[in-house]
Structures are given as C-alpha cells and as structure tokens.
Scaffold this motif. Structure first.
Motif, PDB file in Angstrom:
ATOM      1  N   ALA A  50       0.844  -1.202   0.000  1.00  0.00           N
ATOM      2  CA  ALA A  50       0.000   0.000   0.000  1.00  0.00           C
ATOM      3  C   ALA A  50       0.880   1.254   0.000  1.00  0.00           C
ATOM      4  O   ALA A  50       0.645   2.201  -0.755  1.00  0.00           O
ATOM      5  N   HIS A  51       1.913   1.245   0.819  1.00  0.00           N
ATOM      6  CA  HIS A  51       2.794   2.407   0.916  1.00  0.00           C
ATOM      7  C   HIS A  51       3.560   2.644  -0.391  1.00  0.00           C
ATOM      8  O   HIS A  51       3.664   3.775  -0.877  1.00  0.00           O
ATOM      9  N   GLN A  52       4.080   1.562  -0.962  1.00  0.00           N
ATOM     10  CA  GLN A  52       4.806   1.686  -2.233  1.00  0.00           C
ATOM     11  C   GLN A  52       3.896   2.271  -3.314  1.00  0.00           C
ATOM     12  O   GLN A  52       4.306   3.140  -4.081  1.00  0.00           O
ATOM     13  N   LEU A  53       2.664   1.768  -3.379  1.00  0.00           N
ATOM     14  CA  LEU A  53       1.737   2.239  -4.417  1.00  0.00           C
ATOM     15  C   LEU A  53       1.335   3.686  -4.162  1.00  0.00           C
ATOM     16  O   LEU A  53       1.212   4.484  -5.093  1.00  0.00           O
ATOM     17  N   TYR A  54       1.143   4.017  -2.895  1.00  0.00           N
ATOM     18  CA  TYR A  54       0.792   5.394  -2.526  1.00  0.00           C
ATOM     19  C   TYR A  54       1.863   6.367  -3.030  1.00  0.00           C
ATOM     20  O   TYR A  54       1.557   7.428  -3.573  1.00  0.00           O
ATOM     21  N   GLN A  55       3.117   5.988  -2.837  1.00  0.00           N
ATOM     22  CA  GLN A  55       4.215   6.865  -3.264  1.00  0.00           C
ATOM     23  C   GLN A  55       4.370   6.902  -4.777  1.00  0.00           C
ATOM     24  O   GLN A  55       4.627   7.937  -5.373  1.00  0.00           O
ATOM     25  N   ARG A  56       4.221   5.726  -5.396  1.00  0.00           N
ATOM     26  CA  ARG A  56       4.517   5.602  -6.820  1.00  0.00           C
ATOM     27  C   ARG A  56       3.445   6.234  -7.694  1.00  0.00           C
ATOM     28  O   ARG A  56       3.729   6.675  -8.799  1.00  0.00           O
ATOM     29  N   PHE A  57       2.202   6.246  -7.218  1.00  0.00           N
ATOM     30  CA  PHE A  57       1.088   6.803  -8.002  1.00  0.00           C
ATOM     31  C   PHE A  57       0.396   7.902  -7.217  1.00  0.00           C
ATOM     32  O   PHE A  57      -0.664   7.681  -6.627  1.00  0.00           O
ATOM     33  N   PRO A  58       0.998   9.105  -7.210  1.00  0.00           N
ATOM     34  CA  PRO A  58       0.489  10.174  -6.338  1.00  0.00           C
ATOM     35  C   PRO A  58      -0.895  10.688  -6.723  1.00  0.00           C
ATOM     36  O   PRO A  58      -1.517  11.387  -5.928  1.00  0.00           O
ATOM     37  N   ASN A  59      -1.372  10.332  -7.911  1.00  0.00           N
ATOM     38  CA  ASN A  59      -2.682  10.865  -8.317  1.00  0.00           C
ATOM     39  C   ASN A  59      -3.750   9.801  -8.484  1.00  0.00           C
ATOM     40  O   ASN A  59      -4.864  10.091  -8.907  1.00  0.00           O
ATOM     41  N   LEU A  60      -3.404   8.586  -8.162  1.00  0.00           N
ATOM     42  CA  LEU A  60      -4.343   7.489  -8.377  1.00  0.00           C
ATOM     43  C   LEU A  60      -5.374   7.441  -7.246  1.00  0.00           C
ATOM     44  O   LEU A  60      -5.012   7.491  -6.077  1.00  0.00           O
ATOM     45  N   LEU A  65      -5.831   2.138  -6.336  1.00  0.00           N
ATOM     46  CA  LEU A  65      -4.737   1.663  -5.479  1.00  0.00           C
ATOM     47  C   LEU A  65      -5.089   0.295  -4.898  1.00  0.00           C
ATOM     48  O   LEU A  65      -4.249  -0.608  -4.859  1.00  0.00           O
ATOM     49  N   SER A  66      -6.339   0.136  -4.478  1.00  0.00           N
ATOM     50  CA  SER A  66      -6.781  -1.140  -3.914  1.00  0.00           C
ATOM     51  C   SER A  66      -6.670  -2.261  -4.944  1.00  0.00           C
ATOM     52  O   SER A  66      -6.233  -3.365  -4.625  1.00  0.00           O
ATOM     53  N   ARG A  67      -7.086  -1.964  -6.171  1.00  0.00           N
ATOM     54  CA  ARG A  67      -7.029  -2.989  -7.207  1.00  0.00           C
ATOM     55  C   ARG A  67      -5.587  -3.383  -7.512  1.00  0.00           C
ATOM     56  O   ARG A  67      -5.262  -4.554  -7.674  1.00  0.00           O
ATOM     57  N   LEU A  68      -4.704  -2.379  -7.564  1.00  0.00           N
ATOM     58  CA  LEU A  68      -3.286  -2.671  -7.820  1.00  0.00           C
ATOM     59  C   LEU A  68      -2.712  -3.531  -6.697  1.00  0.00           C
ATOM     60  O   LEU A  68      -1.971  -4.476  -6.936  1.00  0.00           O
ATOM     61  N   ARG A  69      -3.083  -3.169  -5.474  1.00  0.00           N
ATOM     62  CA  ARG A  69      -2.544  -3.942  -4.361  1.00  0.00           C
ATOM     63  C   ARG A  69      -3.011  -5.395  -4.435  1.00  0.00           C
ATOM     64  O   ARG A  69      -2.225  -6.325  -4.265  1.00  0.00           O
ATOM     65  N   ALA A  70      -4.304  -5.573  -4.711  1.00  0.00           N
ATOM     66  CA  ALA A  70      -4.841  -6.939  -4.801  1.00  0.00           C
ATOM     67  C   ALA A  70      -4.050  -7.757  -5.818  1.00  0.00           C
ATOM     68  O   ALA A  70      -3.757  -8.934  -5.607  1.00  0.00           O
ATOM     69  N   GLU A  71      -3.690  -7.107  -6.917  1.00  0.00           N
ATOM     70  CA  GLU A  71      -2.932  -7.792  -7.966  1.00  0.00           C
ATOM     71  C   GLU A  71      -1.551  -8.214  -7.462  1.00  0.00           C
ATOM     72  O   GLU A  71      -1.059  -9.300  -7.766  1.00  0.00           O
ATOM     73  N   ILE A 144       3.868  -2.382 -13.324  1.00  0.00           N
ATOM     74  CA  ILE A 144       2.423  -2.451 -13.139  1.00  0.00           C
ATOM     75  C   ILE A 144       1.733  -1.299 -13.884  1.00  0.00           C
ATOM     76  O   ILE A 144       2.248  -0.181 -13.943  1.00  0.00           O
ATOM     77  N   ASN A 145       0.603  -1.635 -14.507  1.00  0.00           N
ATOM     78  CA  ASN A 145      -0.125  -0.627 -15.282  1.00  0.00           C
ATOM     79  C   ASN A 145      -1.475  -0.348 -14.626  1.00  0.00           C
ATOM     80  O   ASN A 145      -2.383  -1.174 -14.673  1.00  0.00           O
ATOM     81  N   PRO A 146      -1.604   0.840 -14.032  1.00  0.00           N
ATOM     82  CA  PRO A 146      -2.843   1.136 -13.304  1.00  0.00           C
ATOM     83  C   PRO A 146      -4.075   1.113 -14.194  1.00  0.00           C
ATOM     84  O   PRO A 146      -5.190   0.983 -13.707  1.00  0.00           O
ATOM     85  N   LYS A 147      -3.882   1.216 -15.491  1.00  0.00           N
ATOM     86  CA  LYS A 147      -5.055   1.280 -16.364  1.00  0.00           C
ATOM     87  C   LYS A 147      -5.670  -0.083 -16.623  1.00  0.00           C
ATOM     88  O   LYS A 147      -6.859  -0.198 -16.847  1.00  0.00           O
ATOM     89  N   SER A 148      -4.845  -1.112 -16.658  1.00  0.00           N
ATOM     90  CA  SER A 148      -5.384  -2.401 -17.079  1.00  0.00           C
ATOM     91  C   SER A 148      -5.584  -3.378 -15.928  1.00  0.00           C
ATOM     92  O   SER A 148      -6.463  -4.225 -15.976  1.00  0.00           O
ATOM     93  N   ILE A 149      -4.785  -3.216 -14.881  1.00  0.00           N
ATOM     94  CA  ILE A 149      -4.741  -4.287 -13.886  1.00  0.00           C
ATOM     95  C   ILE A 149      -6.031  -4.437 -13.088  1.00  0.00           C
ATOM     96  O   ILE A 149      -6.704  -3.472 -12.786  1.00  0.00           O
TER      97      ILE A 149
END
Lengths: 226, 226
Positions: A50-60, A65-71, A144-149
């Motif tokens: 969660a923390h990594q994704l929070y930092q990496r995608f500041p506008n998501l 973010l939840s979907r990316l984490r689940a993946e 990781i691609n926030p658009k497709s995952i």
C-alpha cells in the motif's frame, strides 16, 4: 534440510534461524507451523505494498490503489515469487502433502512466502521487512499498469470499444463438449465493425467468454500499433 | 477551523500540518480529500493491530487472530475512537454532508480515523504510527477476549449449551408488528432444561433471534456465577 541456499536467495541473514525454519513449516508437518507468521506477514506485506503504491502513483484514486494492491499480493504473484526463490525445495511438509506435491502448490507456496516476510519483520524489524518486500516486488511495481490491472478481459475490451465509439462485442456459444461433469464451452467473440472474431474455450461459459475477449483485445491492440 | 484541539487529543504534533488537514477532508468537500490517506491508514492499522495481537496472544491460532483483528479495526470501533477524539468537530464536509449530519456518521468518522493514522505514518514514520495505534487501542487490546469475540450470540449460546450437553435453544416468532416497510419482529428463545426464556426484538427475524440469544446467554452466564 539446509536453508543456506534460501538465505542466499532472500539476501537476508536471520539472527534467529528458528524463525525461518518455522516460516517454512506447513501445518501438515508440525503444530509449530507457519500459520501465525503467515497472518503477520500478510499484514506487513499488504501495508508495505500500500505504501509503495501510494508513493509511486500520487494521483491514483483509492479504488485503483486497492485494485493494484490486490494484484500484487494475490496468491499467484506470491507463489511466483516463492518459486523464483526455490522456496518449495526448503518446505517442511507432512508425508501426505509431500506425496501430493504440496511443495509446488500455489497456495502452500504463497502462504510460506507471507510467513517468510512475517519472519523477517520479527527478526529484523520494519526496515528489514520493507527492504525485502521492496526488492521482491521491484520488477512488478515498475511494470504495473494502473489502467489495465485488476480488470477482467471483457471489461477491458468493452472500455476499449466504447472509447472508439464502437458497438459492444457479440458473444455466442459455439459448442458445449464433453461429459456433464467436465464440460468444455466454446464461445466466439465477434466485433463486426473491426472484422475481428476470436474463439475461447473454458470449463464455463464465463471462462470461455473471458478467453475470447482477451484474444480479441490483443488483436485490437496489435492493429492499433500498426 | 482550528485543529489545535485535535492535535492535543491525538498527542501527536504534525511537522506537515497539511497532512492532518487532508486527513480531515471528506470527498464531499474537496477533490484533495482523505481517500488516499484512508487507503494507506487502513494498511498501517491492519498491520499494527496484527502485530500487537501476534505478540499479545502467543498461542492463538491464525483464525482467531484474524477474528480479533476484524473486531478491532471494524467501522464501529474506529468511529468510537474518532468520537472519543472529537474528530467530527474538525471534519471538512460539503454542504450536503453537513446538513445530513455527516460529522456523526460512523462510516465518515471511521474513514477519517484511518486517514489520520495514515497521515501520522507519512509525517512521523513507522514508530509514530505504531505509538499512536498502540495508544488509541490500548484499552481495547487489554480487554479483548479471544474466546468470545467475533462470534455472534446464537453461536456463543449454542456452544455454551453443547458444552453442558444440553439441547439446542428453541426460537419462535411471537409477533410481527408494524407496517410492511418497517416491521418489527418479536422472537422468543427458550431453553427448557435451564428454564430460561428470553425475548428479542429486531427489524428482521435474524436480528430478533440474536438479541434473544444474547439475553439468554447473559442469563446463563449469571446463573453459572452463582
């Protein structure tokens, strides 16, 4: 069973070697098994990702973010990572699990991977766990691609067609083959305006449609690049 | 709106005050709201609670640890903590939310509480978040009972009777009152061998049964103590 090889792969040296041994012990082998460490490791992992994704995608937004984490924390991902570290070779399994190939079963491997992360957290604290998780997931985090995952193929295909103001694809069952208890569905996916037709197979109509949609999506993506 | 009061209650001083302001901003108020912080805070909280429970109950199986955690991080618990900190007074809410009493809605308060925990983690790092969560949940962690928590009253009652080799309780609908869209069910719970009969009310048969079971369970517990 020596765990030196695994320690080398993990690039983390345990102060308390019993922790690693326990993380590698399946419940079929001993009461002193990895289930509690798995609970802890699951928490550490979910949070660090969660923390990594929070930092990496500041506008998501939160939902993405939840979907990316689940993946990133799903069984398949964790068992792939465990396989990359040869965790299966070092597992302590009961006789039944050994015979039925438990050392290569994704759920067993994923659980052990979480338990190892929990063990590193207990042994080396938060910084050691953060370093390990960041390293194990680095390539996946970068790609990781926030658009497709997290979206299924049918949804992706539908969105792609809608973006081009095209009609929705038509799915049709071509055949249902096999005995009642192990039927195979063959389904077509047809997009008239693009002259694309694909065929998917699966043990359910839904699974077959997903495969057909996936193939259609890939075809369209290729066309788009030409 | 001053947040000084809340800072005093939290006993954490933010280096970056914008983080606290964002944690207190509901999506109805601004696009720059607390939803991403809530995602992060949820992760921190789940993990820290997992760690606390892991340490506090060294012999508890994974399933019980999970149930205890669910109890500690559920919306009701978090909104109670938020209420204790007067978080509702400091929320930034859109006009509609203000009018409909969003500042006292459990879901809004629980989300803000998670966002505050996320904000403390970003501002002060892991040690600050661990200290805060440990402090906010201290009383609940000390009083939590691994034997009862997470189980509903009917299950608890059933287990209690089975342990005494008694028959299962009998539930009966006594009356269904009120208009179709707001019915109230009255249900009795009868345990012949103990001469215990209780009555529960609720908006569904299930809810009424749970209340009756809860009352019966409390009666039996009292009898046991005499």
């Amino acid at each position: 069973m020596s765990e030196t090889g695994l320690v080398r792969q993990l690039a983390y040296k345990f102060k308390d070697k019993n922790l690693l041994a326990r993380a590698l012990t399946h419940r079929s082998y001993s009461g002193n098994n990895n289930e509690r460490l798995e609970f802890l490791g699951d928490g550490v992992l979910n949070f660090l990702v969660a923390h990594q994704l929070y930092q990496r995608f500041p506008n998501l937004p939160e939902g993405d973010l939840s979907r990316l984490r689940a993946e990133l924390v799903k069984e398949q991902t964790l068992s792939e990572i465990a396989t990359g570290l040869s965790v299966g070779e070092f597992l302590n399994l009961g006789e039944g699990e050994l015979k039925s190939g438990g050392w290569r079963r994704p759920s067993v491997l994923a659980d052990a991977m979480e338990a190892i992360i929990g063990a590193v957290f207990l042994d080396g604290g938060y910084p050691a766990a953060a370093e390990l998780v960041g390293r194990l997931l680095q390539r996946r985090l970068e790609n990781i691609n926030p658009k497709s995952i997290g979206k299924d193929a049918k949804s992706l295909l539908q969105e792609c067609l809608q973006a081009q103001k095209l009609n929705l694809p038509e799915y049709a069952v071509l055949a249902i083959e096999g005995e009642a208890h192990c039927q195979i569905f063959r389904v077509s996916c047809h997009i008239p305006e693009l002259e694309v037709t694909t065929e998917g197979k699966g043990s359910s109509r839904r699974a077959a449609e997903q495969q057909a949609a996936q193939l259609a999506y890939e075809k369209i993506a290729k066309k788009g690049k030409k």
